[in-house]
Design an enzyme around this catalytic site. Structure first.
Site, short mmCIF file in Angstrom:
data_model
loop_
_atom_site.label_atom_id
_atom_site.label_comp_id
_atom_site.label_asym_id
_atom_site.label_seq_id
_atom_site.Cartn_x
_atom_site.Cartn_y
_atom_site.Cartn_z
N ASN A 34 45.10 -18.05 -32.77
CA ASN A 34 45.87 -15.82 -33.47
C ASN A 34 44.99 -15.26 -32.22
OD1 ASN A 34 45.60 -13.80 -36.36
ND2 ASN A 34 47.19 -14.66 -34.73
N LEU A 35 45.29 -15.14 -31.19
CA LEU A 35 43.93 -15.09 -30.16
C LEU A 35 44.37 -12.95 -29.68
CD1 LEU A 35 43.75 -17.68 -27.64
CD2 LEU A 35 42.65 -17.12 -29.32
N HIS A 39 39.15 -12.27 -28.33
CA HIS A 39 38.72 -13.09 -28.15
C HIS A 39 39.54 -13.13 -26.20
CE1 HIS A 39 40.59 -14.55 -31.65
NE2 HIS A 39 39.71 -15.19 -31.22
N LYS A 153 30.68 -10.28 -32.78
CA LYS A 153 31.24 -10.37 -34.18
C LYS A 153 30.78 -10.60 -35.10
CE LYS A 153 35.59 -10.52 -35.99
NZ LYS A 153 35.26 -11.06 -36.74
N ASP A 154 30.56 -11.53 -34.87
CA ASP A 154 30.03 -12.64 -35.51
C ASP A 154 28.95 -13.39 -35.19
OD1 ASP A 154 32.78 -13.30 -36.95
OD2 ASP A 154 33.67 -14.28 -35.29
N GLN A 157 26.87 -16.34 -36.38
CA GLN A 157 27.18 -17.39 -36.00
C GLN A 157 27.11 -17.74 -33.89
OE1 GLN A 157 31.51 -18.75 -35.89
NE2 GLN A 157 31.67 -17.66 -34.32
N SER A 189 40.10 -8.77 -35.36
CA SER A 189 40.13 -9.65 -36.19
C SER A 189 40.84 -10.37 -36.15
CB SER A 189 38.96 -9.62 -36.92
OG SER A 189 38.58 -10.45 -38.31
N SER A 190 41.64 -11.61 -36.32
CA SER A 190 43.00 -12.43 -37.12
C SER A 190 43.08 -12.14 -37.92
CB SER A 190 42.73 -13.57 -36.43
OG SER A 190 42.32 -14.30 -35.40
O1 PAF Z 1 34.13 -18.37 -34.78
C1 PAF Z 1 35.22 -18.35 -34.10
O2 PAF Z 1 36.65 -18.35 -34.00
C2 PAF Z 1 35.06 -20.49 -35.05
O3 PAF Z 1 33.72 -20.01 -35.96
C3 PAF Z 1 34.70 -21.31 -34.21
C4 PAF Z 1 32.97 -20.55 -33.00
C5 PAF Z 1 35.86 -21.52 -32.87
C6 PAF Z 1 34.42 -22.96 -34.36
O4 PAF Z 1 35.76 -22.53 -34.71
#
Ligand code: PAF
Length: 284
Positions: A34-35, A39, A153-154, A157, A189-190
């Site tokens: 869902n780019l 992305h 954004k994340d 993560q 964001s998706s």
């Molecule tokens: O950020 C994301 O889209 C996801 O958490 C990732 C890093 C692709 C892992 O599924």
């Protein structure tokens, strides 16, 4: 060369063997599809810093709790591949769940990054970051990229995957790129697709609140607890349900102290608007 699409581990390995044998650098951009423009900027970065760009598209069940949006998460593989082909992506890896987790969700080997996986978003979503690190470790082992590109954004993560890579001695450079925003400031964001038109109008308030906090910190405010509480209250009055708003140290996401340098800090926020969970942050 037309873009290659592989759905199996063996197929991806074969395609990569040639790149590696000829000494070409490989950039990996892991995604759930869902780019959007955010992305695509990661893919663009990969293009500029490696000879070959591989994008993985996989909605990772391991990082969704049973009550979360795994089933309704938007899946748009065909449109994603069209965008990626236009950008000159070399290879899309879009595996099935069985391909990555052949022993099933409950019997799969997991990678856990302690502490960083439990705080902030990890507190509200137990198991989420183990799901992320377990998947990304697999992708890193399979693809063995020279660099991997993530969006800031994340933020948590990104930090957690950086730590995992460093600790597991994976020779992979982890890049974090700035958040892409719509013209009104909303972080791309998706999940923005879940917002109703009225919610979409309200959504930029989250980033505005972070900017307002930033101004106050830059003006010398050091009572971080009062500042975040004020911001949470204001968002609540505007109809949001904030999960958290926190000022943390960039490097390890521990709580900011009054004598920390402002440049070492980041404001992180998660808040719900209706049924949509929005996430954002601002590095000071
Ligand atoms: O950020 C994301 O889209 C996801 O958490 C990732 C890093 C692709 C892992 O599924």
């Amino acid at each position: 060369m037309p873009m290659q699409i592989e759905t199996t581990r063996a197929g991806a390995r074969n395609a990569l063997a040639h790149y590696r044998a000829t000494g070409q650098r490989i950039a990996l951009i892991p995604t759930m599809g869902n780019l959007h423009a955010g992305h695509l900027s990661l893919v663009e970065y990969g293009r500029q810093h490696a000879e070959r760009v591989l994008v993985s598209i996989f909605v990772n069940p391991l990082q969704f709790a049973p009550n979360e949006d795994f089933d309704r998460y938007p899946r748009t593989l065909e449109a994603d591949c069209a965008l990626l082909a236009e950008l000159g992506t070399d290879l899309v890896f879009a595996p099935s769940t069985e391909e990555l987790y052949p022993y099933g969700r409950d019997h799969t080997t997991q990678v856990q990054v302690p502490v960083l996986s439990d705080l902030l978003c990890g507190a509200a979503r137990p198991g989420h970051f183990n799901g992320v690190s377990s998947l990304v470790a697999r992708l890193f082992n399979l693809i063995q990229p020279d660099l991997a590109v993530f969006g800031k954004k994340d933020y948590q993560q990104w930090r957690l995957l950086e730590r995992m890579t460093q600790e597991l001695l994976m020779p992979i450079e982890i890049i974090g790129l700035p958040t892409h925003r719509d013209s009104d400031g909303l972080a791309m964001s998706s999940r923005n697709a879940y917002l109703t038109p009225a919610e979409r109008q309200t959504a930029p308030q989250l980033y505005k609140s972070l900017q307002h906090m930033q101004q106050q910190v830059l003006a010398g405010e050091r009572d971080f607890a009062a500042l975040t509480e004020q911001c949470m209250n204001q968002l609540t009055q505007q109809g949001w349900r904030p999960d958290y708003i926190e000022i943390r140290r960039k490097v390890d996401l521990t709580p900011a102290q009054a004598n920390d340098l402002t440049i070492d800090l980041v404001i992180l926020a998660v808040a719900w608007l209706g049924k949509t969970r929005l996430i954002d942050n601002l590095e000071l």
